[in-house]
Design an enzyme around this catalytic site. Structure first.
Site, mmCIF file in Angstrom:
data_model
loop_
_atom_site.group_PDB
_atom_site.id
_atom_site.type_symbol
_atom_site.label_atom_id
_atom_site.label_comp_id
_atom_site.label_asym_id
_atom_site.label_seq_id
_atom_site.Cartn_x
_atom_site.Cartn_y
_atom_site.Cartn_z
ATOM 1 N N GLU A 295 0.554 -1.338 0.474
ATOM 2 C CA GLU A 295 -0.203 -0.088 -0.164
ATOM 3 C C GLU A 295 0.883 1.166 -0.462
ATOM 4 O OE1 GLU A 295 -3.685 1.747 2.788
ATOM 5 O OE2 GLU A 295 -2.096 0.271 3.621
ATOM 6 N N LYS A 370 -10.058 0.619 -1.593
ATOM 7 C CA LYS A 370 -10.295 1.077 -0.194
ATOM 8 C C LYS A 370 -11.071 0.799 -0.100
ATOM 9 C CE LYS A 370 -7.565 1.910 4.307
ATOM 10 N NZ LYS A 370 -6.083 2.076 4.143
ATOM 11 N N CYS A 404 -5.127 -3.598 3.382
ATOM 12 C CA CYS A 404 -5.028 -2.802 4.557
ATOM 13 C C CYS A 404 -5.932 -2.942 5.528
ATOM 14 C CB CYS A 404 -4.151 -1.447 4.543
ATOM 15 S SG CYS A 404 -2.782 -0.950 5.907
#
Length: 567
Positions: A295, A370, A404
């Site tokens: 990321e 995300k 993440c």
């Protein structure tokens, strides 16, 4: 017979709007790097015109293309052995082959003898050897390593037809420059020892062929090779293992590579591209099916913006995302490897997102936003979450990408699992060990819950002068379910903490099938669907809620508080 695989250069165009971008005006424009759509398939009769055009280019000094009746004869006798690669519907490379009983010809054959003077009546469906008749690539496509793909397809064909070996006569066109200095045998030895590079032999040696012997008069009209050729052989180590499949079958064993990325200052975008290409090249050298980056691996670009405000700096950094994505697409095709380009900020229509790009080696690209942004990402950067979740099809199976913090929400991976996801990729960025542990432990749980493999990777090192992202903590790893067929600690591989390195892991997808039907526990099958269910409901109010909370907490002056990506 084979042609030269010399590389040619290529460029792309750019907008010179930010410090650190290359000065060449042709670097970043999307039109400068063609949108590839590569397909490996069998040749058809209707492809002759395209095949002829390529052969006329490649063999302009060696009698040019075949006649159409020769081409049709080969297709009629052995259609499965005639393979091509098309790009956006246009044939750009091909490999031609027949099956022979090798003992009928022996090592001293000529090209004319083993091909029946171009009539291919030597083809024997009950033979034991796949004989390479020709390989050629349009000169405009030689920088994409298409020859390697064709050879890999031939190997797959050889294995699945249960043939003993693949044999070919290889030209040595570079010998023309050394014929007054050394014998052909000495020349081959020098090429094998990498003292000399031959356009064809070097390539074939790199594709696991070995030289059985030299043949004199193999192609009498081949003046560049002085009529010599190498007799090359590749042994099928799976010989006698019967199978029905030919080429293009679904892989059961997948090799993945992950990059534990060192954050370092970069001079400009070209310098950053060199770092990217180094790792793509390194991982592809191990014949991996894909490579995963972390990321915000492009965070060094933030230092080039010279912006003090974190929110302004990350929006300026987002201007680099498109050229980096374009470069990753080019590398995926050129190095024949699927690239999961970590994640990068995307500023679109006045909104800031965090996006991961899947750059497939066939030239196509997909994206996963995300979905869950951390409170600090919202307050410091004004970042928003996306609203779509996708299970991606690849040439090595179905995969998912969760960036993440998203891996800490088990609903997402369960939905991906319901769509057939077998490998979950998690690019992350964390600054402290406790933040990293949240990502790691949740990733391990996802592997067990969903009977899949999970690969995670982050960044290490530091970035002076980049607020919110100046320190990193990472230990990249690949996790498996926890059962007898898998590693005892459910860890397939893991990197050294806080050290730049690559991690290569082989994943057996058939083990997941066995687990689902005969595992000690069967999480997916044993769910009580009579009691509960999981549904996707698209809502966007959460974005505004996070932003509002962030505005209340945001400091009035510059701060060293860090945006902890893992929440």
């Amino acid at each position: 017979m084979a042609n030269s695989h010399a590389k040619t250069g290529g460029g792309s165009a750019k907008k010179n709007t930010l410090p650190g971008m290359p000065a060449a005006p042709e670097l970043l424009t999307p039109t400068a790097i063609p949108a590839h759509k590569l397909v490996l398939r069998s040749l058809r009769r209707t492809d002759f015109k395209a095949v002829k055009a390529i052969m006329d280019k490649v063999y302009s000094n060696m009698e040019g293309a075949w006649a159409q009746d020769e081409y049709n004869a080969l297709l009629k006798k052995f259609p499965e052995g005639q393979i091509c690669i098309e790009d956006n519907g246009q044939v750009v490379a091909a490999a031609l082959a027949i099956i022979v009983q090798y003992s009928d010809f022996g090592d001293k054959h000529t090209y004319a003898k083993i091909t029946g003077n171009g009539k291919f009546n030597t083809h024997n469906p009950d033979g034991d050897t796949l004989y390479g008749v020709d390989v050629f690539v349009d000169p405009e496509y030689r920088n994409l390593r298409l020859g390697r793909r064709l050879y890999d397809a031939r190997k797959e064909l050889c294995e699945n037809l249960n043939l003993r070996a693949m044999v070919a006569g290889g030209r040595i066109p570079g010998y023309n420059q050394y014929s007054n200095e050394m014998t052909p045998a000495k020349y081959v030895e020098m090429v094998r020892n990498k003292e000399i590079t031959d356009p064809i032999l070097t390539f074939q040696l790199a594709n696991d062929f070995y030289v059985r012997k030299l043949i004199r008069g193999y192609l009498p009209y081949d003046s560049e090779s002085k009529a010599y050729a190498t007799l090359l052989e590749w042994i099928n180590v799976y010989y006698d293992e019967e199978t029905d499949k030919l080429i293009g079958n679904q892989k059961s064993n997948v090799r993945i590579g992950i990059v534990q990325w060192q954050m370092r200052a970069t001079k400009n975008l070209e310098d950053f591209f060199q770092q990217m290409e180094f790792f793509v090249d390194t991982v592809s050298g191990y014949k991996a099916d894909c490579v995963l980056f972390p990321e915000f691996f492009n965070a060094p670009m933030m230092a080039l913006t010279n912006e003090e405000s974190p929110s302004v700096a990350i929006r300026s950094m987002a201007a680099f995302t498109e050229p980096i994505k374009t470069k990753m697409m080019e590398l995926a095709v050129s190095y024949n490897i699927n690239v999961i380009a970590g994640s990068m900020p995307l500023y679109d229509d006045g909104k800031l997102y965090n996006v991961s790009y899947l750059c497939r080696r066939d030239g196509t690209v997909d994206e996963q936003y995300k979905l869950h942004v951390t409170p600090d990402e919202a307050s410091y950067w004004g970042m928003r979450g996306g609203d779509k979740l996708r299970c991606f099809d690849t040439d090595f199976g179905k995969i998912g990408i969760l960036i993440c913090y998203d891996v800490e929400f088990p609903e997402l991976s369960r939905m991906l699992s319901d769509e057939g996801m077998k490998i979950l990729f998690v690019p992350f960025w964390t600054d402290t060990k406790n933040a990293y542990q949240r990502v790691r432990l949740c990733a391990q749980a996802r592997a067990i819950e969903n009977e899949c493999y999970v690969a995670i990777t982050g960044s290490v090192g530091n970035l002076p002068r980049v607020e919110n992202m100046d320190i990193q903590y990472s230990q990249s790893a690949v996790f498996s379910p926890s059962d007898f067929a898998f590693p005892h600690d459910a860890i397939v591989a893991e990197a050294t903490p806080n050290t730049e390195m690559t991690l290569i892991a082989d994943l057996d997808l058939d083990l997941l099938k066995d687990l689902n039907t005969s595992g000690a526990v069967r999480n997916l099958r044993d769910r009580r669907k009579d009691l509960y269910s999981l549904n996707w409901v698209k809502k966007t109010e959460r974005d505004d809620e996070l932003l509002a909370q962030g505005e209340e907490r945001a400091p009035k002056t510059a701060s060293r508080r860090k945006a902890v990506a893992a929440g």
